[in-house]
Design a protein around this motif. Structure first.
Motif, PDB file in Angstrom:
ATOM      1  N   ALA A  56     -15.583  37.373   5.317  1.00 38.81           N
ATOM      2  CA  ALA A  56     -14.796  36.398   6.062  1.00 38.81           C
ATOM      3  C   ALA A  56     -13.482  37.011   6.544  1.00 38.81           C
ATOM      4  CB  ALA A  56     -14.526  35.171   5.193  1.00 38.81           C
ATOM      5  N   ALA A  57     -12.800  37.699   5.640  1.00 38.21           N
ATOM      6  CA  ALA A  57     -11.534  38.326   6.013  1.00 38.21           C
ATOM      7  C   ALA A  57     -11.740  39.361   7.110  1.00 38.21           C
ATOM      8  CB  ALA A  57     -10.889  38.959   4.782  1.00 38.21           C
ATOM      9  N   ALA A  58     -12.789  40.152   6.989  1.00 40.01           N
ATOM     10  CA  ALA A  58     -13.054  41.189   7.985  1.00 40.01           C
ATOM     11  C   ALA A  58     -13.409  40.576   9.339  1.00 40.01           C
ATOM     12  CB  ALA A  58     -14.181  42.094   7.500  1.00 40.01           C
ATOM     13  N   LEU A  59     -14.203  39.508   9.339  1.00 38.40           N
ATOM     14  CA  LEU A  59     -14.576  38.865  10.607  1.00 38.40           C
ATOM     15  C   LEU A  59     -13.354  38.295  11.310  1.00 38.40           C
ATOM     16  CD1 LEU A  59     -17.842  37.075   9.432  1.00 38.40           C
ATOM     17  CD2 LEU A  59     -17.710  38.916  11.126  1.00 38.40           C
ATOM     18  N   CYS A  60     -12.432  37.724  10.542  1.00 37.04           N
ATOM     19  CA  CYS A  60     -11.212  37.209  11.162  1.00 37.04           C
ATOM     20  C   CYS A  60     -10.399  38.330  11.805  1.00 37.04           C
ATOM     21  CB  CYS A  60     -10.370  36.481  10.114  1.00 37.04           C
ATOM     22  SG  CYS A  60     -11.103  34.928   9.549  1.00 37.04           S
TER      23      CYS A  60
END
Length: 480
Positions: free
Chosen positions: A356-360
């Motif tokens: 999730a953090a990487a996609l953001c």
């Protein structure tokens, strides 16, 4: 409004005493009345029909006025303990959606022997027009009654699938001036898969091409009383061959979409994802559920719940972009995407939070475009502003999410099915990221879900063609 309700007894009421009640007619009032009374008169419940009547937008009649007067007599004057004996009302004007009406009752005559009171009754709208007038005779209470006011329960009206049906109408509008999109219906050997495609054809969305064992298809149609003669039927020996032929037609541009019939998903996907003869593109294909949930005020998109079992980060990037483009094709200009996990903070031991953090951050760098992303977010604070506020989450997505990107196929599939079977949601589904959309419904889905899924495919296909600048040069014979 006080918390106590008291009546006025027969002896306490004098001639000329009156009470009033004001109310604005809302769509919820009309729907509630229709459900309770069973009155499906299109003049009351169908806005399109009502607009064509002499009384523009006639949506309620005298019964609604009568209910307001009954409310006054039973709760205000005389109040609790009142028994209706007789009434005579005439109705001079319809009540329009949005009208504010004032109902009034005035004591006209007292019949001492039976403790009855005759009231003059009147209902007027905000323009001063008399909606209803007449008289009501009631048995007035003789004993004083005061008691806590009963608070009415909240009533939530649900009109299942209406947002998905609106997409069907949107797709029909987009098809004007074009022949319907040809769709290969793969292995339709039961009535529901045939009827779903026929409903879409009758709505002007698609032109079905039946592909599968001819004898079984015709037997299923005959048993359901369905005439297949208006459409082409291409016979194959079995479901595997049907899937292969459908994919071949899509590759050659002879159909604009595929539609799953009564075969297993993996059979159709095996043919569609074949590295040499399939429908792969430079992007990973994924599935999106479009959810019309009663508790939500908008359509929700859940992905991926049918194709990618345990997607890695790169696959999730494609899953995210596919869902964003579908949401945009359906009219959500800048969708908000919540990347779901069990918690709202990044935890090195939970891969979903790291993804999730990487996609953001990928969205910040332009690797994912067209949407506002945030995550990790748990399901509650993705959809509930109150939950997000309680947990102190400051986010442009929390409580407002359109797209829910789930950690894996199992969680996505269970979430969608829970909303359907426990939450009363209506769902449609589509595979995108392939050369043509694939209408991938469950074998348990009904005709309504199949019709809505066809609408998704048409809208997605039209959006792709517009993006490529080809909408004006579609092969009118195939819409492909």
């Amino acid at each position: 409004m006080t918390d106590t309700i008291c009546n006025r007894t027969f002896d306490e009421i004098s001639l000329g005493d009156s009470a009033t009640l004001q109310r604005t007619l809302t769509r919820a009032d009309i729907s509630t009345f229709a459900v309770m009374s069973g009155d499906a008169n299109p003049s009351h419940v169908d806005e399109e029909f009502a607009r064509s009547t002499p009384f523009h937008q006639v949506v309620a009649h005298g019964m609604w006025s009568g209910m307001l007067l009954s409310n006054l007599l039973g709760t205000e004057l005389p109040g609790p303990g009142t028994v209706y004996v007789d009434q005579s009302l005439s109705f001079d004007h319809p009540v329009m959606l949005g009208d504010t009406v004032t109902a009034s009752v005035t004591a006209r005559e007292k019949l001492t022997e039976r403790h009855q009171i005759r009231f003059d009754c009147k209902v007027v709208n905000q323009r001063g027009e008399t909606i209803a007038s007449g008289q009501a005779l009631v048995q007035a209470p003789t004993q004083k009654i005061c008691r806590p006011r009963t608070h009415l329960p909240q009533l939530h009206l649900v009109d299942p699938g209406q947002r998905l049906l609106a997409l069907v109408s949107k797709a029909r509008e987009g098809c004007k001036g074009l022949k319907p999109m040809r769709v290969a219906v793969v292995h339709p050997v039961n009535a529901v898969s045939i009827q779903g495609a026929i409903d879409a054809a009758q709505a002007g969305l698609i032109e079905p091409v039946w592909i599968g064992p001819e004898a079984r298809i015709r037997a299923a149609a005959e048993a359901a009383g369905i005439d297949l003669s208006p459409w082409q039927l291409m016979s194959t020996e079995h479901s595997h061959a049907a899937a292969a032929l459908a994919v071949e037609l899509a590759r050659s541009g002879k159909v604009g979409a595929l539609m799953k019939g009564a075969l297993h998903t993996d059979e159709l996907m095996h043919a569609a994802f074949d590295a040499q003869t399939g429908l792969r593109t430079g992007r990973r294909a994924s599935h999106v559920f479009v959810i019309d949930a009663p508790a939500a005020d908008r359509l929700l998109f859940i992905t991926d719940a049918a194709i990618n079992i345990a997607p890695d980060l790169d696959t999730k990037r494609d899953i995210a972009q596919n869902a964003i483009e579908l949401a945009q094709a359906l009219g959500v200009e800048t969708p908000r995407m919540a990347i779901l996990a069990a918690v709202e903070t990044v935890n090195a031991n939970m891969a979903a939070t790291l993804h999730a953090a990487a996609l953001c951050k990928m969205a910040d760098r332009g690797q994912i475009t067209g949407a506002i992303l945030d995550g990790p977010l748990a399901f509650d604070n993705a959809l509930s502003l109150a939950a997000a506020k309680t947990k102190g989450i400051n986010s442009p997505v929390a409580g407002l999410a359109d797209i829910l990107l789930t950690p894996d196929l199992e969680s996505g599939n269970m979430l969608a099915k829970q909303l359907e079977y426990l939450g009363g949601a209506t769902i449609a589904g589509l595979v995108i990221g392939t050369r043509v959309p694939i209408i991938l419904t469950s074998r348990a889905d009904g005709v309504e879900a199949r019709l809505a899924s066809c609408a998704l495919a048409v809208l997605q296909r039209q959006a792709l063609l517009r993006a490529a600048g080809q909408m004006g040069t579609i092969d009118a014979a195939t819409h492909a």
